[in-house]
Design a protein around this motif. Structure first.
Motif, PDB file in Angstrom:
ATOM      1  N   ALA A 201       3.999 -21.205 -45.386  1.00 55.33           N
ATOM      2  CA  ALA A 201       3.157 -22.358 -44.901  1.00 55.33           C
ATOM      3  C   ALA A 201       1.761 -22.470 -45.528  1.00 55.33           C
ATOM      4  CB  ALA A 201       3.584 -22.952 -43.521  1.00 55.33           C
ATOM      5  N   LYS A 202       1.057 -21.340 -45.202  1.00 56.85           N
ATOM      6  CA  LYS A 202      -0.226 -21.310 -45.343  1.00 56.85           C
ATOM      7  C   LYS A 202      -0.518 -21.455 -46.718  1.00 56.85           C
ATOM      8  CE  LYS A 202      -4.098 -18.853 -43.470  1.00 56.85           C
ATOM      9  NZ  LYS A 202      -4.598 -17.612 -42.656  1.00 56.85           N
ATOM     10  N   THR A 203       0.204 -20.888 -47.701  1.00 55.49           N
ATOM     11  CA  THR A 203       0.086 -20.992 -48.945  1.00 55.49           C
ATOM     12  C   THR A 203       0.029 -22.259 -49.634  1.00 55.49           C
ATOM     13  OG1 THR A 203       0.872 -18.706 -49.228  1.00 55.49           O
ATOM     14  CG2 THR A 203       0.657 -20.041 -51.462  1.00 55.49           C
ATOM     15  N   ALA A 204       1.311 -23.022 -48.909  1.00 57.86           N
ATOM     16  CA  ALA A 204       1.461 -24.291 -49.175  1.00 57.86           C
ATOM     17  C   ALA A 204       0.490 -25.288 -48.977  1.00 57.86           C
ATOM     18  CB  ALA A 204       2.788 -24.874 -48.568  1.00 57.86           C
ATOM     19  N   ALA A 205      -0.516 -24.841 -47.817  1.00 57.31           N
ATOM     20  CA  ALA A 205      -1.475 -25.720 -47.374  1.00 57.31           C
ATOM     21  C   ALA A 205      -2.652 -25.709 -48.099  1.00 57.31           C
ATOM     22  CB  ALA A 205      -1.705 -25.642 -45.836  1.00 57.31           C
ATOM     23  N   MET A 206      -2.700 -24.827 -49.160  1.00 55.35           N
ATOM     24  CA  MET A 206      -4.074 -24.710 -49.825  1.00 55.35           C
ATOM     25  C   MET A 206      -4.620 -25.951 -50.301  1.00 55.35           C
ATOM     26  SD  MET A 206      -3.457 -20.992 -51.913  1.00 55.35           S
ATOM     27  CE  MET A 206      -5.047 -21.192 -52.759  1.00 55.35           C
ATOM     28  N   THR A 207      -5.931 -25.849 -50.380  1.00 58.46           N
ATOM     29  CA  THR A 207      -6.741 -27.072 -51.050  1.00 58.46           C
ATOM     30  C   THR A 207      -7.684 -26.568 -51.991  1.00 58.46           C
ATOM     31  OG1 THR A 207      -8.290 -26.950 -49.436  1.00 58.46           O
ATOM     32  CG2 THR A 207      -6.527 -28.019 -48.597  1.00 58.46           C
ATOM     33  N   PRO A 208      -8.365 -27.675 -52.814  1.00 54.61           N
ATOM     34  CA  PRO A 208      -9.303 -27.186 -53.661  1.00 54.61           C
ATOM     35  C   PRO A 208     -10.298 -26.408 -52.841  1.00 54.61           C
ATOM     36  CG  PRO A 208      -8.680 -29.468 -54.097  1.00 54.61           C
ATOM     37  CD  PRO A 208      -7.999 -29.015 -52.712  1.00 54.61           C
ATOM     38  N   ASP A 209     -10.698 -26.742 -51.754  1.00 49.86           N
ATOM     39  CA  ASP A 209     -11.839 -25.929 -50.923  1.00 49.86           C
ATOM     40  C   ASP A 209     -11.323 -24.407 -50.790  1.00 49.86           C
ATOM     41  OD1 ASP A 209     -13.494 -28.065 -50.772  1.00 49.86           O
ATOM     42  OD2 ASP A 209     -12.544 -28.962 -48.951  1.00 49.86           O
ATOM     43  N   THR A 210     -10.058 -24.334 -50.409  1.00 52.01           N
ATOM     44  CA  THR A 210      -9.310 -22.881 -50.036  1.00 52.01           C
ATOM     45  C   THR A 210      -9.938 -22.530 -51.390  1.00 52.01           C
ATOM     46  OG1 THR A 210      -7.927 -24.181 -49.022  1.00 52.01           O
ATOM     47  CG2 THR A 210      -7.661 -21.684 -49.203  1.00 52.01           C
ATOM     48  N   ARG A 211      -9.362 -22.831 -52.434  1.00 54.32           N
ATOM     49  CA  ARG A 211      -9.532 -22.173 -53.761  1.00 54.32           C
ATOM     50  C   ARG A 211     -10.962 -21.922 -54.118  1.00 54.32           C
ATOM     51  NH1 ARG A 211      -5.169 -25.694 -55.154  1.00 54.32           N
ATOM     52  NH2 ARG A 211      -6.736 -27.409 -56.188  1.00 54.32           N
ATOM     53  N   ALA A 212     -11.885 -22.971 -53.924  1.00 56.44           N
ATOM     54  CA  ALA A 212     -13.425 -22.536 -54.228  1.00 56.44           C
ATOM     55  C   ALA A 212     -13.748 -21.321 -53.288  1.00 56.44           C
ATOM     56  CB  ALA A 212     -14.040 -24.015 -53.793  1.00 56.44           C
ATOM     57  N   GLU A 213     -13.422 -21.485 -52.037  1.00 57.91           N
ATOM     58  CA  GLU A 213     -13.916 -20.530 -51.245  1.00 57.91           C
ATOM     59  C   GLU A 213     -13.398 -18.975 -51.726  1.00 57.91           C
ATOM     60  OE1 GLU A 213     -13.203 -19.039 -46.758  1.00 57.91           O
ATOM     61  OE2 GLU A 213     -12.770 -20.693 -47.183  1.00 57.91           O
TER      62      GLU A 213
END
Lengths: 544, 438
Positions: B115-127
């Motif tokens: 679930a946590k991987t599914a919830a990734m956002t552009p912000d998660t990636r940028a971080e």
């Protein structure tokens, strides 16, 4: 083409859906729906929506590509049709510059609302990325061309040729192979039509209709007793042509120990020879490793040019943008700045050319609205230039782009891709026979085979399809297990002679990969038969 | 939203099957939702967010099959795609390799979704990319990398009552770190279903360390060496061999698994006794779907045991020809190893070469599975159990079959590339030339 023909042949089982990478090209369609294209006036209206929306959100530059990409695969094996598929991919990609940074968004919802929204998304992406961006993007100036168009000069649209005709040809090819000793044969015709519309805030509205075709086969000969098997692929080249490419003429044939093809291709003749050659290969002797003079046919040399010249002269690789994937380049800026870096011997003249008729990379304008042209990469053996696009031009002192920006689809961002990169033929009259007469110990290689090169394009190893030993100026028989290894600069400096214009031909690939996520592009490479002296040949035979 | 639940997917598939008038109908539905960031020269170069879903229908009358796909999901579009597949089927020639549809099957519930991987956002990636960039910038190095995540679902249903659904997540990261002088380069690559396992900071530190450590590489002579292949390097070279476990091509005589005089090498001792290869979709480190595209359950399968080839992969058609059970291949290939770490393998090596990864691997001869390619991004000379100095990259010409006959030791398997692969110590690995590439 009648709808019935398509329905009949595209219904040949699930094989169509099993073709490799089919999903990358779009979804199967009835081609009749797509051949007409979209009205240019409508595309201009949609383009203006995107450009205005981007500007209103703060973009200093914007471009839009409205693309309809059609592909057709016809694949057979022995007496069976493995698959027939027509695919279409239609949508828009919008690229913007905002706060000095690129942003990109794409949608397959080709409506004014969706396009405006995508333009806004692209600006938002640019502004978000600008926060961690280094130097702002510098875009080389580009004049607007107004409303212009370009089309691949084809005689016969491959999508209008009945699929039945293609199936009949391929099954005939397979039959010829089997009758001539092959145990297995696969054959394919792959056709591409890119209907591309580009518009930018520079004031260009460019409509292009690009066609490519790729017929190919693979023949396998098995010797059950010895457990050996050998293959030979077709000697065709994928081309930027219509279906006329499949209608061979005598003047397009290069005769010799094996027939090769110039402007048009005789698939039936080639497969007959392929079956014979595959049978001979099973019995051919294994090569003695050592130094040989190599006589390389254009059907082979195109791949060596692609890997050892085309890729290292890509400016994005030189700068490090491909460092995590395809690699960098040994042709660093200091070598170019010196103006005397000896890439090859004096006979080596290599040009980049996006305008070459019949080539895979030929278009009127690239995917950022730059009119295509021809320029020198290597002049008399010296490195003179790179392949640059608009945001790189200033780095090598250019006031305009080289026009080699490309994207594989509307939903992928455009970036620097290889133009056609070709070795120029020799200026003095020289035939292949004349060249071979002067070789004491050599190998004549026809057709492309295994290929591998390091991430900076120094060390390479190439195989091939057919290898003939040359002894004292004469062909002495067929060889097996041949691969040559060299360093790019040493190899091109060992270039001793190049046949003249009459032997010049194009080879190429539909699938040159680069970028993350990876994109493919199609590119041609021309040359005449060329000799390289004293190249290291290894024996690749192993026992397992 | 491109990701449907099991019930949502089932509802669409039932509706589509309900429209079918064919003797048999198979329907597949899949969707993907994800994004990526690409960076180079210590700055983001491109970023994207992609969401797609599509439906494929295959209709059969007798042995005549037609297929069509669509990516619109209103009732009219669903009816249209079924009708088109049936039109194609009625006009198609008979498929001599047509296999009757499978009935209902029992599938284990996969553990591919997080679930946590599914919830990734552009912000998660940028971080996550920001952490990677912090390493290279602080160390005065240049980073080029790629981070990508996706959630995907696949579902199939047929008119004989088969239904299968799988949902999975994946996050992948790779980074190449180079020194400013262009004399050293390091690389890491990792992918997981579970975001929590992905540490871009730690991985980037390894790449940075290799970039610094590989600077000033010395040339040593090509030849046969004992090599220690990091799991990524071993995976690079072995993934080419895994594709050869196909019974049909072996039976047809055009595979390294073909036997002289006819037949296959099934049951032969093809590798060293310490080589054990299996696949298991339920493996917690490298889970995969529990069914294949045909609707066959994918189960734990032993491919090689103590070096003996125990199974080849049989399609349903080829299994019927050979009167055996079909065996689907799995992407979750696992090579059993030991408990030793990479460091332990180095310590036990008198003289050898440590390989971080390989590059541009291509088949030279399908008969012997001979491959060529090069080392890249960190190649080191080992002497008396220690890394002594970085060495220039080599080109190799080697067959993975020969390689797995020369296994001296296997370490603890790690998820990488094509499977769960241990670091390997291999004797007599053939390097044929030197490369100046860095």
């Amino acid at each position: 083409m009648k709808r019935k023909d398509f329905l009949y042949l595209s219904g040949m089982g699930m094989g169509a859906l099993l073709l490799p990478n089919l999903s990358a090209f779009g979804t199967p369609i009835d081609p009749l729906q797509a051949l007409d294209g979209v009205d240019v006036k409508i595309k201009k209206e949609l383009a203006d929506v995107a450009l205005n929306a981007a500007k209103s959100k703060g973009a200093t530059y914007a471009d839009i590509r409205i693309g309809r990409y059609l592909n057709q695969f016809v694949a057979t094996r022995e007496k069976r049709v493995q698959g027939v598929a027509n695919t279409e991919s239609y949508g828009v990609g919008i690229r913007v510059l905002a706060n000095g940074c690129w942003g990109f968004a794409a949608t397959n919802n080709v409506t004014k609302d969706a396009i405006a929204k995508a333009a806004e998304q692209a600006v938002a992406v640019a502004k978000a990325n600008a926060k961690i961006q280094g130097e702002p993007v510098q875009l080389a100036p580009q004049k607007g061309y107004g409303e212009v168009s370009w089309k691949t000069p084809i005689e016969i649209n491959a999508f209008e040729v009945p699929v039945k005709e293609k199936v009949d040809l391929l099954l005939n090819v397979n039959d010829v192979a089997m009758q001539n000793g092959a145990n297995f044969v696969n054959s394919v015709i792959f056709a591409v039509n890119e209907q591309k519309y580009f518009a930018s805030t520079d004031g260009s509205y460019i409509d292009q209709d690009v066609h490519r075709i790729y017929p190919t086969f693979n023949v396998t000969r098995i010797d059950r007793e010895s457990g050996k098997f050998k293959t030979r692929n077709s000697l065709s080249s994928p081309m930027g042509k219509g279906y006329e490419y499949m209608h061979a003429r005598p003047e397009d044939k290069i005769t010799g120990i094996v027939t090769r093809y110039k402007g048009r291709y005789d698939m039936l003749e080639d497969v007959k020879e392929a079956a014979r050659v595959a049978t001979e290969k099973v019995k051919a002797k294994s090569v003695e490793p050592g130094k040989y003079d190599l006589v390389l046919d254009p059907s082979h040399l195109w791949l060596t040019i692609h890997e050892s010249v085309g890729h290292p002269t890509e400016l994005d690789r030189v700068l490090g943008y491909e460092a995590n994937y395809a690699g960098t380049s040994f042709l660093t800026l200091d070598k170019w700045e010196s103006k005397k870096f000896k890439f090859g011997s004096d006979k080596v003249n290599i040009v980049a050319d996006k305008t070459q008729v019949g080539s895979l990379g030929a278009v009127g304008y690239d995917d950022e609205g730059v009119k295509c042209k021809k320029w020198d990469l290597i002049k008399n053996g010296v490195l003179t230039s790179y392949q640059a696009i608009r945001d790189q031009a200033h780095i090598i002192g250019l006031t305009e782009s080289n026009g080699c920006c490309y994207s594989q689809g509307w939903d992928d961002v455009q970036f620097q891709r290889m133009p056609n990169v070709s070795l120029q033929p020799g200026k003095e009259k020289l035939s292949v026979d004349d060249m071979i007469k002067n070789v004491e110990k050599g190998i004549y290689i026809i057709g492309d085979g295994s290929f591998s090169i390091d991430q900076q394009r120094y060390n390479f190893q190439f195989g091939g399809q057919i290898f003939y030993e040359i002894k004292d100026g004469k062909i002495a028989g067929m060889l097996n297990d041949v691969a040559y290894q060299a360093n790019t600069q040493e190899f091109w400096n060992s270039c001793n002679s190049i046949c003249d214009e009459s032997d010049y031909r194009l080879g190429g690939s539909f699938n040159d990969g680069k970028g993350q996520p990876s994109q493919s592009s199609a590119v041609s490479h021309g040359s005449a038969t060329t000799r390289f002296n004293g190249v290291n040949v290894i024996n690749t035979a192993r026992k397992i | 939203m491109a990701i449907l639940s099991k019930e949502e997917a089932q509802a669409i598939l039932k509706k589509v099957i309900g429209y079918s008038k064919a003797d048999f109908c198979e329907v597949g539905l899949n969707g993907s939702d994800g994004g990526n960031i690409r960076y180079a020269r210590n700055a983001v170069s491109t970023a994207g967010q992609i969401s797609t879903m599509s439906l494929g229908v295959s209709s059969t009358f007798g042995k005549k099959t037609g297929s069509a796909t669509i990516n619109e999901f209103d009732d009219a579009s669903l009816q249209k795609v079924v009708k088109r597949a049936e039109e194609l089927a009625m006009l198609a020639p008979e498929n001599p390799e047509f296999m009757p549809l499978l009935g209902p099957q029992t599938f284990a519930e996969s553990n591919t979704f997080n679930a946590k991987t599914a919830a990734m956002t552009p912000d998660t990636r940028a971080e996550m990319v920001g952490k990677s960039l912090s390493v290279s910038k602080a160390a005065g190095l240049d980073a080029a990398g790629f981070l990508e995540n996706a959630t995907r679902f696949n579902a199939i249903m047929n008119s004989k009552g088969l239904f299968a659904y799988n949902k999975g997540t994946n996050v992948s990261f790779s980074v190449t770190v180079r020194n400013k002088q262009g004399t050293g380069s390091g690389y890491v690559e990792q992918d997981f279903n579970d975001l929590d396992k992905m540490d871009t900071l730690a991985l980037s530190k390894i790449a940075a360390s290799k970039a610094n450590g590989s600077a000033g590489a010395k040339a040593i002579e090509p030849g046969k060496y004992t090599v220690i292949l990091e799991p990524l390097a071993a995976s690079d070279i072995l993934s080419n061999m895994f594709r050869g476990f196909d019974a049909r091509s072996a039976d047809e005589g055009r595979s390294f698994m073909s036997k002289k005089g006819g037949g296959t090498r099934l049951g032969e001792q093809l590798f060293s006794e310490n080589v054990n290869i299996y696949s298991d979709p339920m493996n917690t480190e490298i889970p995969s779907a529990t069914w294949n595209g045909d609707g066959l359950p994918v189960k734990r399968t032993q491919w090689v045991e103590k070096g003996i080839v125990k199974n080849l992969s049989y399609s349903r058609y080829w299994a019927a020809q050979k009167n055996v059970e079909p065996i689907p291949f799995s992407r979750s290939v696992i090579i059993e190893g030991g408990t030793q770490s990479l460091e332990d393998l180095i310590k036990s090596t008198e003289k050898g070469i440590l390989v971080t990864r390989f590059w541009y691997i291509r088949s030279v001869d399908p008969q012997t599975l001979l491959l060529t390619g090069l080392t890249r991004d960190g190649t080191f000379y080992i002497e008396n159990g220690e890394i002594k100095f970085p060495i220039k990259n080599f080109r190799f010409n080697e067959s993975p079959v020969i390689m797995l006959n020369n296994v001296e030791a296997l370490g603890k398997p790690v998820r990488t590339g094509s499977g769960l692969i241990p670091p390997m110590k291999i004797r007599d690995f053939t390097f044929t030339s030197l490369s100046d590439a860095i």
